[in-house]
Design a protein around this motif. Structure first.
Motif, PDB file in Angstrom:
ATOM      1  N   ASP A  16     -33.240 -51.168 -16.404  1.00 55.01           N
ATOM      2  CA  ASP A  16     -32.217 -50.127 -16.457  1.00 55.01           C
ATOM      3  C   ASP A  16     -31.033 -50.446 -15.553  1.00 55.01           C
ATOM      4  O   ASP A  16     -30.132 -49.622 -15.405  1.00 55.01           O
ATOM      5  CB  ASP A  16     -32.826 -48.781 -16.047  1.00 55.01           C
ATOM      6  N   ASP A  37     -21.204 -49.832 -15.540  1.00 55.84           N
ATOM      7  CA  ASP A  37     -21.732 -48.660 -16.248  1.00 55.84           C
ATOM      8  C   ASP A  37     -20.641 -47.699 -16.723  1.00 55.84           C
ATOM      9  O   ASP A  37     -20.936 -46.608 -17.181  1.00 55.84           O
ATOM     10  CB  ASP A  37     -22.814 -47.942 -15.421  1.00 55.84           C
ATOM     11  N   MET A  86     -22.472 -41.231 -16.280  1.00 50.79           N
ATOM     12  CA  MET A  86     -23.890 -41.460 -16.581  1.00 50.79           C
ATOM     13  C   MET A  86     -24.795 -40.498 -15.800  1.00 50.79           C
ATOM     14  O   MET A  86     -26.011 -40.633 -15.834  1.00 50.79           O
ATOM     15  CB  MET A  86     -24.286 -42.906 -16.281  1.00 50.79           C
ATOM     16  N   GLY A  87     -24.182 -39.553 -15.099  1.00 58.37           N
ATOM     17  CA  GLY A  87     -24.959 -38.530 -14.404  1.00 58.37           C
ATOM     18  C   GLY A  87     -25.365 -38.948 -12.997  1.00 58.37           C
ATOM     19  O   GLY A  87     -25.133 -40.078 -12.580  1.00 58.37           O
ATOM     20  N   PRO A  88     -26.007 -38.037 -12.278  1.00 55.66           N
ATOM     21  CA  PRO A  88     -26.379 -38.329 -10.889  1.00 55.66           C
ATOM     22  C   PRO A  88     -27.437 -39.438 -10.769  1.00 55.66           C
ATOM     23  O   PRO A  88     -27.437 -40.179  -9.787  1.00 55.66           O
ATOM     24  CB  PRO A  88     -26.957 -36.996 -10.389  1.00 55.66           C
ATOM     25  N   ALA A  89     -28.329 -39.556 -11.768  1.00 55.07           N
ATOM     26  CA  ALA A  89     -29.415 -40.536 -11.638  1.00 55.07           C
ATOM     27  C   ALA A  89     -28.980 -41.923 -12.079  1.00 55.07           C
ATOM     28  O   ALA A  89     -28.874 -42.855 -11.280  1.00 55.07           O
ATOM     29  CB  ALA A  89     -30.619 -40.070 -12.443  1.00 55.07           C
ATOM     30  N   LYS A  90     -28.719 -42.046 -13.398  1.00 55.91           N
ATOM     31  CA  LYS A  90     -28.375 -43.383 -13.910  1.00 55.91           C
ATOM     32  C   LYS A  90     -26.947 -43.777 -13.555  1.00 55.91           C
ATOM     33  O   LYS A  90     -26.548 -44.928 -13.734  1.00 55.91           O
ATOM     34  CB  LYS A  90     -28.590 -43.430 -15.414  1.00 55.91           C
ATOM     35  N   CYS A  93     -26.998 -42.558  -8.447  1.00 54.86           N
ATOM     36  CA  CYS A  93     -28.116 -43.173  -7.710  1.00 54.86           C
ATOM     37  C   CYS A  93     -28.182 -44.678  -7.947  1.00 54.86           C
ATOM     38  O   CYS A  93     -28.526 -45.454  -7.058  1.00 54.86           O
ATOM     39  CB  CYS A  93     -29.451 -42.537  -8.113  1.00 54.86           C
ATOM     40  N   LYS A 100     -35.005 -46.701  -9.507  1.00 57.86           N
ATOM     41  CA  LYS A 100     -34.928 -45.710 -10.583  1.00 57.86           C
ATOM     42  C   LYS A 100     -35.852 -44.529 -10.269  1.00 57.86           C
ATOM     43  O   LYS A 100     -37.022 -44.723  -9.983  1.00 57.86           O
ATOM     44  CB  LYS A 100     -35.346 -46.362 -11.894  1.00 57.86           C
ATOM     45  N   PRO A 101     -35.317 -43.299 -10.338  1.00 63.85           N
ATOM     46  CA  PRO A 101     -36.201 -42.154 -10.109  1.00 63.85           C
ATOM     47  C   PRO A 101     -37.234 -42.031 -11.236  1.00 63.85           C
ATOM     48  O   PRO A 101     -36.995 -42.478 -12.356  1.00 63.85           O
ATOM     49  CB  PRO A 101     -35.241 -40.952 -10.137  1.00 63.85           C
ATOM     50  N   VAL A 105     -35.440 -39.678 -16.778  1.00 65.61           N
ATOM     51  CA  VAL A 105     -34.106 -40.225 -16.510  1.00 65.61           C
ATOM     52  C   VAL A 105     -34.189 -41.742 -16.614  1.00 65.61           C
ATOM     53  O   VAL A 105     -35.234 -42.314 -16.430  1.00 65.61           O
ATOM     54  CB  VAL A 105     -33.556 -39.856 -15.111  1.00 65.61           C
TER      55      VAL A 105
ATOM     56  N   PHE B 199     -29.730 -31.900 -13.370  1.00 61.19           N
ATOM     57  CA  PHE B 199     -28.924 -31.247 -14.422  1.00 61.19           C
ATOM     58  C   PHE B 199     -29.227 -29.746 -14.531  1.00 61.19           C
ATOM     59  O   PHE B 199     -29.754 -29.284 -15.538  1.00 61.19           O
ATOM     60  CB  PHE B 199     -29.184 -31.929 -15.773  1.00 61.19           C
ATOM     61  N   ASP B 399     -31.230 -37.722 -22.224  1.00 56.07           N
ATOM     62  CA  ASP B 399     -30.949 -38.885 -21.383  1.00 56.07           C
ATOM     63  C   ASP B 399     -30.740 -40.146 -22.220  1.00 56.07           C
ATOM     64  O   ASP B 399     -29.842 -40.938 -21.965  1.00 56.07           O
ATOM     65  CB  ASP B 399     -32.065 -39.098 -20.361  1.00 56.07           C
ATOM     66  N   LYS B 406     -22.799 -44.056 -24.239  1.00 61.59           N
ATOM     67  CA  LYS B 406     -22.042 -45.082 -23.502  1.00 61.59           C
ATOM     68  C   LYS B 406     -22.089 -46.426 -24.235  1.00 61.59           C
ATOM     69  O   LYS B 406     -21.060 -47.034 -24.519  1.00 61.59           O
ATOM     70  CB  LYS B 406     -22.640 -45.225 -22.098  1.00 61.59           C
TER      71      LYS B 406
END
Lengths: 105, 427
Positions: A16, A37, A86-90, A93, A100-101, A105, B199, B399, B406
């Motif tokens: 990932d 990304d 891509m959001g807080p995780a991908k 973070c 990776k959490p 996700v 989220f 997700d 993307k």
């Protein structure tokens, strides 16, 4: 398992794109991941988020809740999602060099 | 004889070998129809990805240890030992190249439940500690901490209070709250841990819907995780532990209905698989929030104004909730009232293509490249609709769709059903 190349050096990332050795993280790896990304050039607000996540992780060995990111940086939730598509995780973070959490996700 | 380290896989296989498993293992006629229904085969066009070939991996082992010809002349009947080579092949194809979406089972000419066989194969791999590490890590987090992201209790509570404060301000009513551990509440709601962690807008959307419907509801910080990754890993014992948490919490609080958050496998895992894991039927009602929203609309408890959502919207059907779960028309009923321009993908409903993120794939970085590659089918489906918003009642699908958005430059927004309903609600 793949690699990213930075300054002619190769770094291992998982499938990932998360660094497999989070300790090699630095501002340059962050910028490189952000470019890859689609986050693009990192501005002051991006860095505030990244530093918040990084510091929290170094202290507690896990990613902070998004509430803590918003509270620490003063950035509102909707703006956070705009900063990191891509959001807080991908997004955030991964750029902050965390593993990776777990979870969806 | 099998190597000692692999004996536990045969032991569990022996326990599972009841009528259904035996019948389905012995029934494939190798017609190949399943190939054309599978994301992996359609993408890669390699024989090993044909679902029937994945079934063969398990049936070859069955023949080797359970049939006379397999025991005496294994090569003649395609029987294979369970050894390093076959185990590696199983891990790669049964975990790494199947989302357990069940589309192959729908298209099978004789009705072999291929996804069921794949899960049986996964159960064998659980016993010999061969679950892919990324997936096992999420299972462990859930078993060890009570939720699959390891969220500490106090941080969950802080987040819920934070969301509730915002909601109270938005609705300008101090009654717009998120009650925690309320005894005797009618509804116990659940969350995918991804919501509070990263989220939370979908939680405020659900709270807004409950508020508008005047629902008597609650959340418990000690048992809220709707996911059960043991369904994906193949671990029935762990599955029972996770199922029991919600069952016990409903009893403790004395709630009438357990309402499952928007989560495909969470719906299936709790609604259909859970009673089998704990070997007991539930003494309460259990429905998805999607079904509950339909009730609210039908009973006139909430009013929606489609003029509030004017962008073109399509829906992605989570396999475990739709094809495997039976919630098919409900989300369409809702969308037709919540948005003014709704368009279907082709195909959709029970024949829908998986997004590529199911079966635990999202947790397995080991196979991320494959996951994105097979997701192109979904990306093409979305693009063909011309929709600007993709709605799906599954956080896991969301997700994957975010990544497909993307990778394949779809330029769409991705929302839950609750979010689009909350946008349309008239208060």
């Amino acid at each position: 398992m793949g690699t990213i190349v930075l300054d002619g050096k190769e770094f291992e990332v998982d499938g990932d794109g998360f660094l497999t050795s989070p300790e090699i993280w630095n501002e340059e790896t962050a910028s490189l991941v952000a470019k890859e990304d689609g986050t693009g050039e990192l501005n002051e607000k991006h860095w505030a988020v990244i530093n918040c996540i990084r510091e929290y992780w170094l202290e507690k060995d896990m990613a902070p809740m998004v509430r803590i990111i918003c509270k620490t940086t003063g950035i509102r939730l909707k703006e956070l999602y705009e900063l990191f598509p891509m959001g807080p995780a991908k997004g955030a973070c991964k750029i902050a060099g965390l593993p990776k959490p777990d979870g969806c996700v | 004889m099998v190597e000692k380290k692999y004996q536990p896989a045969l032991d569990i296989f022996d326990k599972m070998l009841h009528g259904k498993l035996k019948t389905h293992l012995n029934s494939c006629v190798h017609c190949g129809l399943c190939g054309e229904s599978c994301l992996y085969y359609l993408t890669h066009k390699e024989d090993k990805y044909i679902p029937g070939k994945k079934v063969d991996l398990i049936s070859a082992i069955y023949r080797r240890y359970y049939t006379l010809l397999g025991k005496t002349v294994p090569k003649w009947v395609g029987a294979k030992d369970l050894n390093d080579e076959t185990v590696a092949e199983m891990v790669d194809l049964i975990y790494g190249a199947c989302t357990m979406c069940g589309r192959c089972s729908m298209h099978c000419s004789i009705g072999v439940d291929i996804a069921f066989l794949v899960r049986a194969g996964r159960s064998m791999l659980v016993e010999i500690n061969k679950v892919v590490p990324g997936l096992q890590s999420t299972v462990d987090a859930a078993l060890n901490t009570g939720n699959n992201m390891g969220i500490p209790r106090d941080e969950l509570i802080d987040t819920i209070e934070w969301i509730a404060e915002d909601l109270e301000m938005e609705l300008d009513d101090e009654k717009a709250t998120i009650p925690l551990d309320k005894k005797g509440a009618k509804v116990l709601y659940t969350l995918n841990p991804r919501e509070p962690k990263f989220f939370p807008l979908s939680i405020s959307a659900a709270a807004k819907i409950f508020y508008a419907a005047g629902e008597d509801w609650t959340l418990s910080p000690d048992a809220y995780d709707v996911t059960n990754y043991c369904y994906f890993s193949g671990d029935d014992k762990g599955g029972a532990v996770i199922t029991q948490r919600l069952v016990d919490k409903v009893a403790e609080l004395g709630c009438e209905t357990l309402v499952l958050a928007e989560c495909g496998h969470g719906f299936r895992g709790n609604r259909w698989e859970g009673p089998n894991y704990i070997n007991k039927s539930y003494p309460f009602n259990e429905i998805s929030i999607v079904e509950l929203i339909v009730e609210y609309i039908r009973e006139g408890r909430i009013k929606l104004d489609p003029a509030k959502n004017t962008k073109k919207v399509t829906i992605h059907d989570p396999c475990n909730m739709v094809r495997e779960g039976g919630v098919i028309e409900e989300q369409r009923f809702i969308l037709k009232q919540a948005v003014s321009d709704f368009v279907e993908m082709t195909p959709h409903g029970v024949n829908n293509f998986c997004c590529g993120g199911g079966g635990g794939q999202l947790a397995m970085s080991e196979y991320a490249e494959r996951r994105i590659k097979v997701g192109k089918i979904k990306a093409d489906q979305i693009r063909a609709t011309g929709a600007e918003i993709v709605v799906t009642p599954c956080h896991n699908c969301i997700d994957q769709l975010m990544e497909l958005n993307k990778e394949y430059k779809l330029n769409v927004e991705i929302k839950t059903i609750g979010e689009i309903v909350a946008d349309a609600i008239v208060i």
